[in-house]
Write an enzyme that holds these catalytic residues in place. Structure first.
Site, short mmCIF file in Angstrom:
data_model
loop_
_atom_site.label_atom_id
_atom_site.label_comp_id
_atom_site.label_asym_id
_atom_site.label_seq_id
_atom_site.Cartn_x
_atom_site.Cartn_y
_atom_site.Cartn_z
NE ARG A 201 -4.16 -2.10 1.61
CZ ARG A 201 -5.18 -2.51 2.35
NH1 ARG A 201 -5.29 -2.12 3.60
NH2 ARG A 201 -6.09 -3.31 1.83
CE1 TYR B 26 -1.43 -0.78 -7.90
CE2 TYR B 26 -1.35 -2.45 -9.59
CZ TYR B 26 -0.81 -1.34 -8.99
OH TYR B 26 0.35 -0.82 -9.48
CD GLU B 27 -1.34 -4.59 -3.63
OE1 GLU B 27 -1.78 -5.25 -2.68
OE2 GLU B 27 -0.69 -5.10 -4.56
N GLY B 28 -6.44 -3.08 -2.53
CA GLY B 28 -7.58 -2.52 -1.79
C GLY B 28 -8.00 -1.22 -2.44
#
Lengths: 591, 591
Positions: free
Chosen positions: B294, B434-436
């Protein structure tokens, strides 16, 4: 592939419940009753969803190709163009004597929306032709009208606008394309134009280019620009298509989006051209096209947002992921649909409240165009002139943003080509740039339009809102949820206008805040539209309309816009009030 | 093709003038003097600008291709990968015993920035390997570390993260991939994973997949997930690469951007896997990678903004169009460069003030990671945990927006592929997803991080700002231009946090405002960074630093951010204060 459902019901709501068009005192409007507009719009929607939408991804993937000077459009475009032409969609608002249907501009606008949503790149071919027709109607001689309009009305011939040159975009005074007068009254046009949408293609028998050029010996700068009709094929006296003119497509741009539309380098090598309008007054004629084009681009912005939103909503209802924070909603399923999550809703409500508000603003603007053109109403002309940069600039910025939000609703799927959302984002992106970048719209708004008629026009805009508020404040809930936020935002906008007036001595102070002002005015306009839509739905419910879901949804969405979007005006105002100092602080070399 | 110039001077300013890293009480930081970091960063910048940047458009155009299960990366990627590996760039912060250089994480972060700006798609191959290394360092056994780390340190083997399945993205509890225990202590992993970046490619001898899967019989939902090492090729006892494991790439996604990176469907058909970390505690191990990822994605966001801004600035200095509104500036030229126009500057200042503020925030965040890891400093750990969703969510939203603004500076040229700005926009777009997704970051921030340590962490964040303000208010100009706006914005943020606390009983009220809160906190963080940067430049000038242009530019840019960006906090606060009613008003069917 993304879905597309025409918004006929929403369109009818705006035309009749909100604008009440058939009661407007404008020639031809009395015929626009609910049945008539419903029939037209549902046919338009059918063409859009059944014919144009399926070609949208095809156009994006295939793009256009240039070989030996000939541009091929994507598979299916030619057949769709023929269908659109046969339906009479290309010239609904052209006078019947020239082959049109003589309908008001509002009908053209409303009918075009679904086609633009369904396939923006395709719709630019007839769209540019439409702008071209308007310029010929306004500035052409009777002979020119008779020669070009009937063929363009059916799409048999199409049209383009040629403004930009490599070294000359916004600053048209730098133009180099020349038109040399000939003894027979024609001109030889020479020069290179770039970014010419629909400049060359295989959809029509002839392409009628409207080209800005300078006649040698004329005044310097933009005052020496004239407008010329330069057809791809010279037209014989009997109206048939004759010899090829000395112009050609020199290349196609590779672009981020609108791949289905051919963006051409156009080379004019002594091409035969015909002056249209007055010599050296080409900018005036160009602005006829340009103003219409700017409204059309504003529509493109929110229309891309509309189809993107539809797909985001569908995804949010279907995709199962996580559980509602207030308790399981679909115990029979492995997870709840993501529409239960507050932040997904926040995202969807941002999209919905923008798209529906933008539609109302655009349609209202179209009625102002009709009032201006058909009633010679100078007040309406001034008002649409004032809000044109707002419609173009704000609706395209927010339309693009809406596509991005919709893409976000889909998470990773939104980034894949398969779901189609990323194409809406790429296509919508151009709307913030062409027909004058949005920075230029803001400059036009603050630098020219605020001072229109000595400031009377913008004052009339504020008075219109003030009067509406005064006339409608009896209902307490309506007052609290709609009128007060609108009044507040309108006051912020007035304060910003006041700041500009008081700081005229340093134009950098005003122009540093121009972009914020454009957005602020966009919010006030959409707030005004939502106020009217909220009122219309409350009235419908009070009158016993049984479509309670529809009207309650309008009221709630309006309330959302008023409470969660209008507060942006305060931010813009505080930015504007900081003036130009921090904006202009650095030397160019210090950046 | 766009240009890329590494921001070495700006990086050094942040590391030394602002953060004063060589004086930080963290093991290894004393060695990070100005000469050392300058040497490292200029080498990193050289690799980025000379090797990686020229491959960015190549990667975009060619993309990756899959044939017979083998993925080919674009031309030049393999050679660039080898160069990067030879330079030791892939594991700067890994302990020397495993083949790394034992440098702090801040050095890895700063060195990566230019590479990400130059070629984001390429850098994801080593980037994912780095996250994978961190997970093995933290959760692997000594044998696992010895087996994998030295090979991964050099890039000879690369790594991936396998989380997502078709029906299971954010909601990992729905996971279906199974890991069946075998008698020899290994597992047979079966299932399909999608959107696996760098899942298959031709750059490394082996690919070490970290795969989340469920061991049958374990707890339901996320509590029953374990993490497995599943190498593409089984590793022989002597460390050499052996038989092919039962896994394969089943397809490549067609995406809006990052075409140079292979986004794979990965099929595991009873592949041999090795448990890493505790059984059923896979989420914890996964979060080691995820938190680092993140931060890395936040960096990607602003790093794309940085290169886009560089190109917008170059264009604005070169492009001649129109005249300055306050009088001609370049009389010898046919027009002035567009950087003279206030709205062009407004646009550039938005870009510049974001990029430089974001860089400072990211580097400060990296030092918190080092404090947390090397000093076991729980306060630092909590603080970076609090701001990780802000770095990821805010810096990617604004990084993308910065790319769009930069594209806008170029007008029509920004929409063409030739100038390259549109690629930055397309590539940056994924960082918000992406990555949440950023909506998930906002949920993490408001739903989990605000309550961290019973709310003590966020209170410490506010105290840190308060203390800074109290300690620095002697200078009147600094106080007016920096401290007061920071204090004001920080108060707004506190008021929002207070609103959430008082409305805990209806979680929809808090979560409807989560996205606004994330942005608000982003502004406060960047405002804090600009305050520190402004102070650092004032101090440098007072101490006789002769680079007055550089420092005056920092002070003016900071002042711009404080006066024109921080007012956004009031808008976000008023949205938050409206609660969840308008957000949640509609039934799903009513939309």
């Amino acid at each position: 592939m993304p879905s597309y459902t025409p918004p006929t019901k929403d369109q009818q709501f705006i035309l009749h419940n909100v604008l009440n068009i058939s009661k407007m005192d404008i020639p031809g409007f009395a015929d626009l009753d609910r049945d008539f507009t419903g029939a037209v719009l549902s046919e338009a929607g059918k063409l859009a969803s059944e014919v144009l939408a399926p070609l949208n991804a095809v156009g994006d993937k295939q793009g256009c190709s240039l070989k030996d000077g000939v541009v091929c459009t994507p598979d299916g475009f030619k057949a769709a163009y023929t269908k659109m032409s046969e339906g009479g969609w290309m010239s609904m608002d052209l006078a019947e004597e020239y082959g049109g249907q003589g309908l008001p501009y509002i009908m053209h606008t409303a009918a075009m929306e679904p086609m633009v949503s369904a396939n923006m790149a395709f719709n630019m071919y007839p769209g540019l032709t439409h702008g071209n027709i308007s310029a010929i109607v306004t500035h052409g001689t009777d002979a020119q009208k008779a020669m070009y309009l009937p063929k363009m009305a059916t799409g048999k011939w199409s049209g383009t606008m040629n403004l930009t040159e490599p070294h000359c975009g916004t600053d048209l005074g730098l133009m180099r394309t020349k038109a040399m007068p000939q003894n027979d009254g024609t001109y030889r046009v020479s020069g290179q134009k770039i970014w010419i949408s629909a400049g060359e293609h295989d959809l029509s028998e002839n392409i009628i280019h409207l080209v800005l050029a300078k006649i040698p010996g004329g005044p310097d700068g933009v005052r020496g620009i004239s407008l010329f009709i330069v057809p791809k094929f010279i037209i014989n006296d009997d109206g048939s298509v004759g010899a090829r003119n000395a112009l050609s497509c020199g290349g196609l741009e590779k672009k981020m989006g609108i791949h289905g539309n051919a963006t051409c380098v156009m080379n004019y090598d002594g091409a035969t051209g015909y002056l249209i309008g007055e010599m050296h007054k080409g900018m005036r004629a160009m602005f006829t096209m340009m103003n219409e084009a700017r409204l059309g681009v504003g529509l493109q912005g929110y229309a891309q947002g509309a189809v993107a939103y539809e797909n985001a909503l569908g995804f949010a209802r279907d995709r199962l992921q996580g559980r509602a924070v207030t308790g399981v909603e679909s115990p029979e399923k492995p997870a709840d649909p993501i529409i239960v999550h507050p932040d997904v809703r926040r995202n969807l409500m941002d999209q919905k409240s923008f798209v529906e508000g933008a539609r109302a603003l655009t349609y209202w603007g179209a009625t102002l165009m009709d009032r201006s053109n058909k009633n010679d109403d100078e007040e309406a002309e001034a008002l649409i002139s004032l809000i044109t940069p707002v419609i173009k600039g704000f609706l395209t910025d927010k339309g693009f943003e809406t596509c991005v939000l919709a893409q976000q609703t889909l998470g990773g799927s939104g980034f894949t080509q398969e779901w189609g959302l990323e194409q809406f984002v790429r296509d919508a992106r151009i709307t913030m740039i062409y027909e004058g970048t949005n920075g230029i719209q803001a400059l036009d708004l603050v630098g020219r339009k605020l001072g229109l008629n000595g400031g009377k026009t913008v004052i009339a805009f504020f008075e219109m809102i003030k009067t509406y508020v005064a006339d409608n404040k009896a209902d307490e809930e309506f007052k609290a949820n709609f009128l007060e936020p609108l009044q507040e935002a309108s006051k912020d906008l007035q304060a910003a206008a006041m700041y500009f007036m008081q700081n005229m001595k340093n134009p950098n102070d005003a122009l540093s805040g121009s972009y914020d002002f454009m957005h602020m005015m966009g919010h006030v306009c959409l707030g005004f539209m939502w106020t009217k839509m909220g009122r219309a739905s409350m009235d419908a419910l009070a009158a016993g309309d049984t479509d309670t879901d529809f009207h309650n949804s309008k009221i709630a969405t309006g309330h959302y816009y008023m409470s969660r979007q209008l507060p942006a005006t305060k931010m813009h105002l505080s930015r504007i009030n900081t003036g130009g100092n921090t904006v202009m602080a650095l030397d160019a070399a210090q950046f």
